[in-house]
Design an enzyme around this catalytic site. Structure first.
Site, PDB file in Angstrom:
ATOM      1  N   SER A   1      15.882   3.420   9.954  1.00  0.00           N
ATOM      2  CA  SER A   1      16.097   2.921   8.585  1.00  0.00           C
ATOM      3  C   SER A   1      15.496   3.895   7.579  1.00  0.00           C
ATOM      4  O   SER A   1      16.059   4.130   6.501  1.00  0.00           O
ATOM      5  CB  SER A   1      15.425   1.558   8.393  1.00  0.00           C
ATOM      6  OG  SER A   1      16.251   0.531   8.866  1.00  0.00           O
ATOM      7  N   LYS A  60       9.508  -9.010   5.083  1.00  0.00           N
ATOM      8  CA  LYS A  60      10.528  -9.659   5.930  1.00  0.00           C
ATOM      9  C   LYS A  60      11.147 -10.798   5.161  1.00  0.00           C
ATOM     10  O   LYS A  60      10.500 -11.441   4.342  1.00  0.00           O
ATOM     11  CB  LYS A  60       9.881 -10.192   7.211  1.00  0.00           C
ATOM     12  CG  LYS A  60      10.867 -10.568   8.295  1.00  0.00           C
ATOM     13  CD  LYS A  60      11.539  -9.347   8.899  1.00  0.00           C
ATOM     14  CE  LYS A  60      11.308  -9.191  10.332  1.00  0.00           C
ATOM     15  NZ  LYS A  60      11.427  -7.942  10.953  1.00  0.00           N
ATOM     16  N   ASP A 115       4.246   6.306  11.341  1.00  0.00           N
ATOM     17  CA  ASP A 115       4.211   7.178  10.155  1.00  0.00           C
ATOM     18  C   ASP A 115       5.490   7.114   9.332  1.00  0.00           C
ATOM     19  O   ASP A 115       6.072   8.142   8.977  1.00  0.00           O
ATOM     20  CB  ASP A 115       3.926   8.631  10.564  1.00  0.00           C
ATOM     21  CG  ASP A 115       2.544   8.789  11.159  1.00  0.00           C
ATOM     22  OD1 ASP A 115       1.597   8.226  10.583  1.00  0.00           O
ATOM     23  OD2 ASP A 115       2.411   9.444  12.216  1.00  0.00           O
ATOM     24  N   LYS A 168       3.635  -1.754  11.918  1.00  0.00           N
ATOM     25  CA  LYS A 168       4.679  -0.984  12.593  1.00  0.00           C
ATOM     26  C   LYS A 168       4.945   0.333  11.854  1.00  0.00           C
ATOM     27  O   LYS A 168       4.961   1.413  12.443  1.00  0.00           O
ATOM     28  CB  LYS A 168       5.953  -1.844  12.592  1.00  0.00           C
ATOM     29  CG  LYS A 168       7.020  -1.437  13.539  1.00  0.00           C
ATOM     30  CD  LYS A 168       8.247  -2.342  13.380  1.00  0.00           C
ATOM     31  CE  LYS A 168       8.007  -3.771  13.817  1.00  0.00           C
ATOM     32  NZ  LYS A 168       9.279  -4.536  13.950  1.00  0.00           N
ATOM     33  N   HIS A 188       0.839  -1.215   0.000  1.00  0.00           N
ATOM     34  CA  HIS A 188       0.000   0.000   0.000  1.00  0.00           C
ATOM     35  C   HIS A 188       0.865   1.253   0.000  1.00  0.00           C
ATOM     36  O   HIS A 188       0.428   2.316  -0.380  1.00  0.00           O
ATOM     37  CB  HIS A 188      -0.975   0.018   1.180  1.00  0.00           C
ATOM     38  CG  HIS A 188      -0.324   0.318   2.499  1.00  0.00           C
ATOM     39  ND1 HIS A 188       0.425  -0.613   3.182  1.00  0.00           N
ATOM     40  CD2 HIS A 188      -0.282   1.449   3.237  1.00  0.00           C
ATOM     41  CE1 HIS A 188       0.883  -0.058   4.290  1.00  0.00           C
ATOM     42  NE2 HIS A 188       0.475   1.187   4.352  1.00  0.00           N
ATOM     43  N   LYS A 197       9.329  -2.819   3.364  1.00  0.00           N
ATOM     44  CA  LYS A 197      10.505  -2.690   4.230  1.00  0.00           C
ATOM     45  C   LYS A 197      10.468  -3.728   5.326  1.00  0.00           C
ATOM     46  O   LYS A 197       9.417  -4.013   5.894  1.00  0.00           O
ATOM     47  CB  LYS A 197      10.442  -1.275   4.852  1.00  0.00           C
ATOM     48  CG  LYS A 197      11.668  -0.863   5.603  1.00  0.00           C
ATOM     49  CD  LYS A 197      12.732  -0.293   4.687  1.00  0.00           C
ATOM     50  CE  LYS A 197      14.040  -0.069   5.417  1.00  0.00           C
ATOM     51  NZ  LYS A 197      14.794  -1.322   5.618  1.00  0.00           N
TER      52      LYS A 197
HETATM   53  N1  GLU Z   1      14.317  -5.850  11.590  1.00  0.00           N
HETATM   54  C1  GLU Z   1      13.849  -4.638  12.185  1.00  0.00           C
HETATM   55  C2  GLU Z   1      12.385  -4.781  12.589  1.00  0.00           C
HETATM   56  O1  GLU Z   1      11.909  -5.852  12.823  1.00  0.00           O
HETATM   57  C3  GLU Z   1      14.141  -3.423  11.330  1.00  0.00           C
HETATM   58  C4  GLU Z   1      13.526  -3.405   9.977  1.00  0.00           C
HETATM   59  C5  GLU Z   1      14.004  -2.263   9.087  1.00  0.00           C
HETATM   60  O2  GLU Z   1      14.780  -1.420   9.550  1.00  0.00           O
HETATM   61  O3  GLU Z   1      13.585  -2.236   7.938  1.00  0.00           O
HETATM   62  O4  GLU Z   1      11.696  -3.826  12.770  1.00  0.00           O
END
Ligand code: GLU
Length: 471
Positions: free
Chosen positions: A362, A106, A99, A94, A65, A70
């Site tokens: 990130s 993943k 935001d 998350k 969306h 990420k």
């Molecule tokens: N692996 C981390 C998480 O579970 C970071 C993911 C990221 O920075 O894209 O939130």
């Protein structure tokens, strides 16, 4: 522990509970919940001794969306499709909660990294990246991996290098992955970010007098008795920042065992002891607990499970004594365990809010990569000069003169790290207030996790405007 618990089913159960408290059409909620794409890869690598071994791996993109999608990549012996789908779903919610304009994803590679040499790990990581690229599962505007359990900056630098060697668009290639080392386009503060975010979240929670009163706790981090499970990147940094703020670490757990001391354990000394003896056990002045899980049941104010999922189940939940459960890990409580603890009046700070500091920073790294300029580079000197002028004005008004050292202290412009930490702090504070507000305003007065899901669903719905639905 009980038998196998489907992690994806836990996330879905939590989602459904929140979805039932919204007014959105079922079809739209189903679309938000569904995991859109899963790519499973099996590929061979050559071991150092010449053997050929098949490596199994996955990448799940839960929701597009917003783009890119990420989420981290984990290296663990029991990675499976159910797990990466669950973790990808959590990433979607998350990002919405804090935001950060990404969809959720993943990845996982099914290996125990301790059984592989550095060059074997490099071959595995580079081949995995190549496989992702071939299927359009990686790119600065497509899907952007990051570190997770069992991976860190080194693996990210192999991914960035492989991608940029093969990518057609070299200009923004560094934005294909985050959590990179600083010289390869990383951002300062990313390594500590998740643990620091856990600290900011816990601090915001325990600073609210009304909520603490309901739990029978005083306000403030200082003096709080804390237990941390897992001393990896998240657990270690969370413990460090909490201890620096005056919390007392009464218990620490790792996979080889757990230790306790009601008077407090010095984190750095425990880490040094573990490096030296290869175990957390037999630390001076501490009691060895019968098993690592026993730490979860210690008498404490705040429990921070920061290891892996499904650690607190309906079996051990009734014995968990903490008043605040701060989910540093993704999915440390099963849905049933959450119910038991909510019933008992504990306050659960949900993973998809509390550990969002990693993806938040990130996001800052990705923005830095695409803008090709270090944070603070433009304004540092300008701000220093402005502060200096202000100080000079107040000196001439008061007739008092500051020393050069004092002037330097008050006028220092922000560094990249200052700005990253400030952005992280703001994100963690404002997101906590947002989900708490949703909780208080909703007639059902849901628990914080459900409130966080409702907040995420509200935000995601706005991305489906093409379906003619507005929240
Ligand atoms: N692996 C981390 C998480 O579970 C970071 C993911 C990221 O920075 O894209 O939130």
């Amino acid at each position: 522990m009980t038998g196998h618990v489907s992690f994806y089913a836990q996330v879905t159960a939590n989602f459904d509970k929140a979805a039932a408290l919204t007014q959105y059409p079922k079809g739209l909620l189903d679309q938000i919940k569904e995991c859109n794409s899963v790519y499973r890869m099996a590929f061979p690598i050559e071991r150092d001794n010449g053997d050929i071994e098949v490596i199994y791996s996955w990448r799940a993109e839960h929701s597009q969306h917003k783009l890119p999608t990420k989420g981290g990549i984990r290296f663990a012996p029991d990675v499976n499709e159910d797990e990466v789908m669950a973790l990808a779903a959590l990433m979607t919610y998350k990002c919405a909660i804090v935001d950060v304009p990404f969809g959720g994803a993943k990845g996982g590679i099914k290996i125990d990294r301790r059984n592989y040499s550095q060059s074997e790990l490099e071959r595995i990581t580079r081949r995995y990246t190549y496989e992702l690229l071939r299927k359009n599962f990686i790119g600065p505007g497509i899907d952007v991996p990051a570190p997770d359990y069992g991976t860190g900056p080194k693996e990210m630098s192999w991914i960035a290098d492989t991608y940029s060697t093969l990518a057609a668009d070299k200009l923004d290639a560094m934005g294909c992955v985050t959590g990179k080392p600083i010289p390869q386009g990383g951002v300062r503060g990313r390594t500590e970010a998740t643990g620091r975010g856990v600290y900011f979240g816990v601090r915001e929670c325990v600073n609210l007098g009304e909520d603490m009163k309901a739990l029978g706790l005083s306000t403030g981090v200082s003096g709080k008795r804390v237990v941390v499970q897992g001393l990896g990147n998240v657990g270690y940094h969370a413990a460090k920042f909490l201890q620096e703020a005056g919390a007392v670490l009464v218990g620490l757990a790792e996979y080889e065992g757990a230790i306790a001391n009601p008077d407090g354990l010095d984190l750095e000394q425990v880490m040094a002891h573990r490096r030296e003896t290869k175990s957390i056990l037999n630390f001076k002045g501490a009691t060895n607990l019968p098993n690592p899980q026993a730490a979860l049941e210690l008498d404490c104010d705040i429990l921070v499970p920061a290891a892996l999922e499904n650690q607190i189940t309906k079996e051990n939940a009734p014995r968990v004594l903490a008043k605040v459960i701060a989910e540093g890990a993704n999915g440390p409580l099963t849905a049933e365990a959450g119910e038991i603890l909510n019933q008992r009046g504990a306050l659960i700070l949900p993973d998809m809010y509390l550990n969002a500091g990693g993806v938040t920073v990130s996001y800052f790294e990705w923005v830095k990569n695409l803008s090709h300029v270090r944070f603070g580079r433009m304004e540092k000197r300008f701000e220093e000069r402005a502060y200096r002028k202000l100080l000079q004005a107040s000196e001439s008004l008061t007739g008092k003169k500051l020393t050069e050292a004092e002037v330097a202290e008050y006028t220092g412009g922000p560094s990249e790290e200052d700005l990253v930490n400030s952005g992280l702090e703001e994100t963690m504070i404002s997101s906590y207030r947002q989900i708490r507000e949703v909780r208080l305003k909703h007639p059902a007065k849901p628990d914080l996790r459900t409130a966080a899901f409702i907040s995420a669903i509200d935000k995601i719905v706005t991305s489906y405007n093409d379906l003619g639905i507005f929240p």
